[in-house]
Design a protein around this motif. Structure first.
Motif, PDB file in Angstrom:
ATOM      1  N   HIS A 194       0.738  -1.206  -0.119  1.00 34.70           N
ATOM      2  CA  HIS A 194       0.211   0.119  -0.143  1.00 34.70           C
ATOM      3  C   HIS A 194       0.893   1.470   0.031  1.00 34.70           C
ATOM      4  O   HIS A 194       0.367   2.469   0.251  1.00 34.70           O
ATOM      5  CB  HIS A 194      -0.964   0.006   1.200  1.00 34.70           C
ATOM      6  N   TRP A 195       2.049   1.128  -0.012  1.00 33.96           N
ATOM      7  CA  TRP A 195       2.895   2.313  -0.251  1.00 33.96           C
ATOM      8  C   TRP A 195       3.812   2.232  -1.677  1.00 33.96           C
ATOM      9  O   TRP A 195       4.164   1.185  -2.036  1.00 33.96           O
ATOM     10  CB  TRP A 195       4.092   2.277   0.944  1.00 33.96           C
ATOM     11  N   SER A 196       4.126   3.489  -2.154  1.00 33.35           N
ATOM     12  CA  SER A 196       4.930   3.654  -3.256  1.00 33.35           C
ATOM     13  C   SER A 196       6.310   4.459  -2.842  1.00 33.35           C
ATOM     14  O   SER A 196       5.963   5.508  -2.052  1.00 33.35           O
ATOM     15  CB  SER A 196       4.178   3.981  -4.598  1.00 33.35           C
ATOM     16  N   ALA A 197       7.339   4.278  -3.397  1.00 40.94           N
ATOM     17  CA  ALA A 197       8.619   4.919  -3.152  1.00 40.94           C
ATOM     18  C   ALA A 197       9.147   5.490  -4.530  1.00 40.94           C
ATOM     19  O   ALA A 197       9.230   4.930  -5.510  1.00 40.94           O
ATOM     20  CB  ALA A 197       9.595   4.016  -2.399  1.00 40.94           C
ATOM     21  N   THR A 198       9.601   6.768  -4.100  1.00 43.25           N
ATOM     22  CA  THR A 198      10.464   7.582  -5.207  1.00 43.25           C
ATOM     23  C   THR A 198      11.538   8.079  -4.508  1.00 43.25           C
ATOM     24  O   THR A 198      11.478   8.800  -3.456  1.00 43.25           O
ATOM     25  CB  THR A 198       9.327   8.703  -5.632  1.00 43.25           C
ATOM     26  N   VAL A 199      12.636   7.649  -5.226  1.00 44.52           N
ATOM     27  CA  VAL A 199      13.923   8.350  -4.741  1.00 44.52           C
ATOM     28  C   VAL A 199      14.022   9.745  -5.389  1.00 44.52           C
ATOM     29  O   VAL A 199      13.846  10.148  -6.380  1.00 44.52           O
ATOM     30  CB  VAL A 199      14.949   7.550  -5.213  1.00 44.52           C
ATOM     31  N   LEU A 200      14.512  10.723  -4.355  1.00 44.35           N
ATOM     32  CA  LEU A 200      14.729  12.190  -4.857  1.00 44.35           C
ATOM     33  C   LEU A 200      16.186  12.528  -4.654  1.00 44.35           C
ATOM     34  O   LEU A 200      16.857  11.938  -4.156  1.00 44.35           O
ATOM     35  CB  LEU A 200      14.068  13.115  -3.580  1.00 44.35           C
ATOM     36  N   LYS A 201      16.538  12.998  -5.800  1.00 38.92           N
ATOM     37  CA  LYS A 201      17.959  13.531  -6.155  1.00 38.92           C
ATOM     38  C   LYS A 201      18.104  14.950  -6.433  1.00 38.92           C
ATOM     39  O   LYS A 201      17.299  15.561  -7.129  1.00 38.92           O
ATOM     40  CB  LYS A 201      18.473  12.545  -7.368  1.00 38.92           C
ATOM     41  N   ALA A 202      19.206  15.363  -5.949  1.00 35.83           N
ATOM     42  CA  ALA A 202      19.366  16.757  -5.953  1.00 35.83           C
ATOM     43  C   ALA A 202      19.684  17.300  -7.417  1.00 35.83           C
ATOM     44  O   ALA A 202      19.181  18.348  -7.970  1.00 35.83           O
ATOM     45  CB  ALA A 202      20.390  17.334  -4.937  1.00 35.83           C
ATOM     46  N   ASP A 203      20.181  16.547  -8.202  1.00 31.03           N
ATOM     47  CA  ASP A 203      20.642  16.604  -9.663  1.00 31.03           C
ATOM     48  C   ASP A 203      19.453  16.476 -10.541  1.00 31.03           C
ATOM     49  O   ASP A 203      19.778  16.617 -11.810  1.00 31.03           O
ATOM     50  CB  ASP A 203      21.886  16.020 -10.092  1.00 31.03           C
ATOM     51  N   GLU A 204      18.190  16.113 -10.485  1.00 33.88           N
ATOM     52  CA  GLU A 204      17.421  15.705 -11.295  1.00 33.88           C
ATOM     53  C   GLU A 204      16.182  16.588 -10.944  1.00 33.88           C
ATOM     54  O   GLU A 204      15.632  17.136  -9.989  1.00 33.88           O
ATOM     55  CB  GLU A 204      16.913  14.506 -11.235  1.00 33.88           C
TER      56      GLU A 204
END
Length: 403
Positions: free
Chosen positions: A237-247
């Protein structure tokens, strides 16, 4: 470290850890000829920068004459890589060395016959003992080694994925027939300690409907670690997204189709180097948001894979990462719209929304009786059937003006 029981035996175990060799480094004591004659700022002068290098090069060529038996050039830097101290040799492991959690322990074991006669019918066992369990690595009970001649040996390789911290013991045993037909039992113990290669510290922050997970990975080894993958596996029931400073746009981790074909590993330096990862977590669907999840605060876990300087692999999986327990009210009140201009003694409309597995909109007509900054408070909902009053609407500040 090896220990064996007292007694005379024809056989003896020898153990060598199989791992990648290390670079043989000799700290260099070499110099550049220019350092003997000029300072660091000499090349700031355009004239010197143009004429000095050819002059030094010609002098260096003369000093490197092979007929010079004084070896006067042995301290000179003949190539920029000489300053690194690499001798061109690789060093084989001299001991078990440091063994870390998540690595594969691979060992080359040789059982040697040190006597002057042949031994027969040898049953060999090798196992790893930890504080929690015993793991069998090799057992020749069903097919014993027929014989080992005098001065001969029998070699084999064992592997074990290290999954526990602390003291470990490699136990090697042999049951064999001696020259006089006596059945003898030889145990030998090789002890080593498994350390933690890295630590993972996490922080969880919740902003409205979005949860942010920060993971800080610290390197505790004496060699650099090249992180091939640090992937967050979200709970159901969770979805994950990686956050990057250069994107500009985050990369979605929830589906395999969007993964990069190749991405360079991230270097975490030895002796305390760190790297931070940031993940954005959201409930996977609107239906999930309506579930009763009180007390269920499992977010997921991290899968970490890495390699050392010469490619030795390692893999760890963290325990379940916990977030703030999510509890939803039976009814939530929220103001959706409020006028930008509110006049004294004139009615204005407030549009709240009632959510309880659905929504209902209704308008409230209010009249401001005082000027300046005022607060709307005390709006609540009551269930006349169950005679139950729910939590009030959070206070809202407004600014009242005169006509």
């Amino acid at each position: 470290m090896s220990t064996t029981q007292q007694g005379t035996h024809s056989l003896a175990f020898r153990v060598m850890r199989l791992c990648k060799p290390s670079f043989h480094v000799k700290p260099p004591f070499r110099l550049d000829p220019a350092d003997l004659f000029v300072g660091e700022d000499i090349f700031d002068d355009p004239l010197a920068a143009a004429n000095l290098p050819p002059l030094l090069s010609s002098q260096l060529t003369k000093s490197m004459d092979s007929s010079d038996l004084t070896y006067g050039n042995r301290f000179l830097l003949h190539h920029p890589s000489d300053a690194m101290g690499f001798s061109g040799l690789l060093l084989l492991p001299q001991s078990f060395g440091a063994i870390y959690l998540g690595e594969t322990f691979c060992s080359y074991i040789s059982i040697n016959n040190n006597s002057n006669f042949e031994v027969r019918d040898i049953i060999i066992k090798a196992e790893i003992q930890t504080e929690r369990q015993r793991i069998l690595l090799l057992d020749t009970s069903k097919s014993p080694v027929e014989s080992v001649r005098a001065g001969g040996r029998y070699d084999f390789i064992v592997e074990h994925d290290v999954k526990e911290l602390g003291a470990h013991t490699l136990v090697c045993t042999a049951l064999y027939n001696d020259n006089d037909g006596e059945r003898k039992y030889l145990p030998q113990f090789f002890k080593f300690v498994v350390a933690n290669p890295l630590s993972v510290r996490t922080k969880v922050r919740t902003v409205k409907e979005t949860t942010y997970l920060e993971a800080c990975i610290e390197n505790h080894t004496k060699s650099n670690l090249y992180m091939d993958q640090v992937e967050f596996e979200p709970a159901p029931h969770w979805s994950a997204t990686v956050l990057k400073a250069d994107e500009l746009h985050p990369a979605d981790n929830s589906s395999t189709g969007g993964r990069e074909i190749f991405k360079p590993p991230i270097l975490i330096r030895s002796g305390g180097g760190i790297h931070n990862y940031l993940y954005q977590l959201k409930l996977a669907s609107p239906d999930s948001a309506q579930m009763k999840v009180e007390g269920t605060n499992i977010l997921g876990k991290l899968q970490i894979t890495w390699r050392t300087n010469l490619g030795e692999p390692g893999r760890l999986q963290t325990q379940q990462i916990l977030g703030t327990p999510i509890s939803r009210k039976e009814i939530e009140l929220q103001i959706l719209e409020i006028p930008s201009l509110i006049n004294l003694d004139k009615s204005f409309l407030v549009l709240p929304q009632v959510e309880a597995f659905g929504s209902t909109d209704f308008h409230l007509s209010l009249i401001a009786t005082k000027l300046g900054v005022q607060r709307i408070s005390g709006i609540t909902v009551s269930d006349t059937t169950e005679k139950k009053t729910y939590d009030p609407l959070p206070d809202v500040e407004i600014f009242v003006e005169s006509d």
